[in-house]
Design an enzyme around this catalytic site. Structure first.
Site, PDB file in Angstrom:
ATOM      1  N   ARG A  83       0.827  -1.218   0.000  1.00 16.09           N
ATOM      2  CA  ARG A  83       0.000   0.000   0.000  1.00 16.09           C
ATOM      3  C   ARG A  83       0.856   1.260   0.000  1.00 16.09           C
ATOM      4  NH1 ARG A  83      -4.919  -1.438  -1.850  1.00 16.09           N
ATOM      5  NH2 ARG A  83      -5.596  -3.364  -0.849  1.00 16.09           N
ATOM      6  N   THR A 109      12.850  10.767   1.952  1.00 18.07           N
ATOM      7  CA  THR A 109      11.434  10.502   2.167  1.00 18.07           C
ATOM      8  C   THR A 109      10.772  10.367   0.806  1.00 18.07           C
ATOM      9  OG1 THR A 109       9.422  11.289   3.268  1.00 18.07           O
ATOM     10  CG2 THR A 109      10.791  12.946   2.184  1.00 18.07           C
ATOM     11  N   HIS A 157     -20.124  46.084 -29.074  1.00 22.01           N
ATOM     12  CA  HIS A 157     -21.445  45.611 -28.626  1.00 22.01           C
ATOM     13  C   HIS A 157     -22.040  44.646 -29.659  1.00 22.01           C
ATOM     14  CE1 HIS A 157     -21.190  48.912 -25.694  1.00 22.01           C
ATOM     15  NE2 HIS A 157     -20.797  49.638 -26.731  1.00 22.01           N
ATOM     16  N   GLN A 239       7.355  18.642   4.230  1.00 24.46           N
ATOM     17  CA  GLN A 239       7.648  17.379   3.567  1.00 24.46           C
ATOM     18  C   GLN A 239       7.544  17.545   2.054  1.00 24.46           C
ATOM     19  OE1 GLN A 239       5.156  13.483   3.500  1.00 24.46           O
ATOM     20  NE2 GLN A 239       6.582  13.273   5.229  1.00 24.46           N
ATOM     21  N   SER A 287     -22.641  18.147 -40.766  1.00 27.54           N
ATOM     22  CA  SER A 287     -23.862  17.771 -40.050  1.00 27.54           C
ATOM     23  C   SER A 287     -24.364  16.451 -40.609  1.00 27.54           C
ATOM     24  CB  SER A 287     -24.936  18.852 -40.212  1.00 27.54           C
ATOM     25  OG  SER A 287     -26.197  18.376 -39.781  1.00 27.54           O
ATOM     26  N   ARG A 301     -14.428  23.243 -30.396  1.00 30.16           N
ATOM     27  CA  ARG A 301     -13.666  22.354 -29.505  1.00 30.16           C
ATOM     28  C   ARG A 301     -12.715  23.169 -28.633  1.00 30.16           C
ATOM     29  NH1 ARG A 301     -10.615  17.363 -32.205  1.00 30.16           N
ATOM     30  NH2 ARG A 301     -12.790  16.837 -32.659  1.00 30.16           N
TER      31      ARG A 301
END
Length: 484
Positions: A83, A109, A157, A239, A287, A301
């Site tokens: 783990r 560490t 605008h 750490q 389309s 996109r």
């Protein structure tokens, strides 16, 4: 492609859109290979400073920096048992480098490898993005130069306003991208290394290794930092390195997303007006129902991805503020998502923008027709001034044009006709003194001010110097190819 790839969710960023280089950077192969390089350099520096680490240990580590499938499988099995991903890889590295097994991770560490690796990935990621952004700017600069003096309606605008040029509008996009280039470069150059700091940042374990010699501990920190080519090691850490560093890196990516969103939105609006069109491939379908359509799917996109990218920095900001004392582990899962996906998303957007900028199509006839529909109203001030110079009374001239303008506007708005203001002016004997100058007064190029000169000056004084460091990449670049 294996059948299993269809049976589980895959990130579209890596599976569908992003470049191989960026996807590879954040892959497990790169991550765990970088951990091994960190362990190797730590051992090299420790040996140089007097620790008794055998040459054979160093050589075995150096010769096994790349993991094969068997090692990846062993590491996965060890992680399931222990783990702990770092200790699983310490064990796996020791299996293939047995002479080094007792020296791997000596004094360190977990964050020695995880955090320093992340900083390496942030720097490499920015190194991949910077030339791509420079290339997009270069392509847009060529577009701006080509259309530097092509008049087009300006919009404020989203209503027709004073004329600008197609090239001048593009410089607005480029200027924002130049700021993004500057911001990414600043973030890249400002990155430091976590270095060799120990469990809570006090370097206590390394002080023990070197029998209380503070100078050697400092030298170790500096030497490992130098081996990875960073300009400095962070002077203090817990750490982990401060997660504010992640904010400093993701902020310019989020800022870039705003530039991309604005540019792509402008292009979508211009596609609607039929003044500009995205690249459209021979067999591309716009389309499934309406065969005639040429949807601006590239810009759409970009807009979708840019919205996602702009929000990535929120995770970094909240994570940085939620760290307790010297560290907590609630940052780990979040950063595994937010950092790679921010870079992958930026990479995808840049590829799309390059593709768009390399194939933008401009339709001068459509632009000219739209100008013709609005310019008569905009030209009224020029007409008034010409009449005054010819001896006319300004107030009387203004009133006549006001009446004629309203008549022409009624034809356009209520009858759907063309703007016939100039014909009405020609038919009014009051304007006979300037009748032979009306065509000159309506020349669109007389309404664009210094737009062409602004384009030239901007490209020469700002764009050219900014792109010089990336010229080799620009010269060798191929046209962008999009995934699906």
């Amino acid at each position: 492609m294996s059948s299993s790839s269809f049976e589980s969710w895959q990130s579209p960023l890596s599976a569908r859109y992003a470049s191989k280089e960026m996807s590879n950077l954040f892959s497990n192969a790169t991550r765990f290979g970088t951990w091994r390089q960190l362990w190797l350099n730590l051992a090299i520096a420790e040996k140089e400073l007097g620790l008794d680490i055998p040459d054979e240990a160093i050589e075995q580590m150096r010769n096994n920096l790349t993991l094969d499938d068997a090692q990846m499988k062993l590491a996965a099995e060890e992680e399931k048992k222990r783990r702990h991903d770092v200790m699983a890889h310490v064990h796996t590295f020791g299996v293939v480098a047995p002479a080094a097994a007792g020296f791997i991770h000596l004094g360190a560490t977990s964050c020695y490898v995880t955090d320093n690796a992340d900083l390496i990935f942030l720097r490499r990621g920015l190194d991949l993005l910077l030339p791509k952004l420079a290339l997009v700017i270069h392509r847009l600069a060529a577009f701006a130069r080509r259309y530097r003096d092509l008049p087009t309606l300006g919009f404020t605008h989203m209503q027709p306003a004073q004329l600008t040029t197609v090239g001048k509008r593009a410089t607005l996009w480029i200027q924002e991208l130049l700021w993004d280039l500057r911001n990414l470069k600043r973030a890249r150059d400002d990155l430091g290394f976590r270095g060799v700091k120990g469990t809570t940042g006090t370097q206590a374990s390394f002080l023990q290794l070197f029998d209380g010699d503070h100078d050697k501990v400092e030298a170790l920190d500096e030497r490992v930092t130098a081996l990875f080519g960073f300009p400095y090691a962070m002077p203090v850490t817990g750490q982990t390195y401060s997660r504010k560093v992640d904010i400093d890196v993701l902020n310019p990516l989020a800022s870039f997303s705003a530039s991309a969103l604005k540019m792509a939105t402008d292009i979508r609006l211009l596609c609607h007006l039929k003044e500009i069109e995205e690249p459209f491939e021979k067999d591309q379908i716009g389309s499934s129902a309406m065969a005639y359509k040429r949807n601006p799917m590239r810009s759409e996109r970009v807009c979708g991805l840019a919205r996602w990218l702009g929000n990535c920095v929120s995770s970094a900001r909240e994570t940085a503020g939620a760290q307790w004392m010297e560290r907590t582990l609630d940052d780990s899962a979040n950063r595994r998502l937010s950092i790679p996906e921010a870079f992958l998303t930026t990479d995808v957007i840049l590829t799309i923008l390059q593709n768009i900028s390399e194939g933008l199509v401009v339709y001068p006839a459509i632009i000219s027709r739209r100008i013709a529909g609005e310019l008569p109203f905009m030209a009224t001030e020029n007409v008034i001034m010409a009449m005054v110079r010819a001896g006319g009374d300004r107030q009387e001239c203004h009133e006549r044009i006001r009446v004629l303008s309203h008549q022409a506007a009624r034809v356009v708005k209520e009858e759907g006709g063309e703007n016939d203001l100039i014909e009405r002016i020609r038919g009014d004997n009051y304007f006979n003194p300037i009748a032979d100058r009306l065509d000159e007064l309506l020349d669109p190029k007389s309404f664009i001010g210094r737009a062409p000169q602004q384009v030239d000056s901007f490209l020469e004084k700002w764009v050219k110097p900014a792109l010089e460091p990336y010229q080799a990449t620009i010269n060798s670049a191929q046209k962008a190819e999009l995934s699906v």
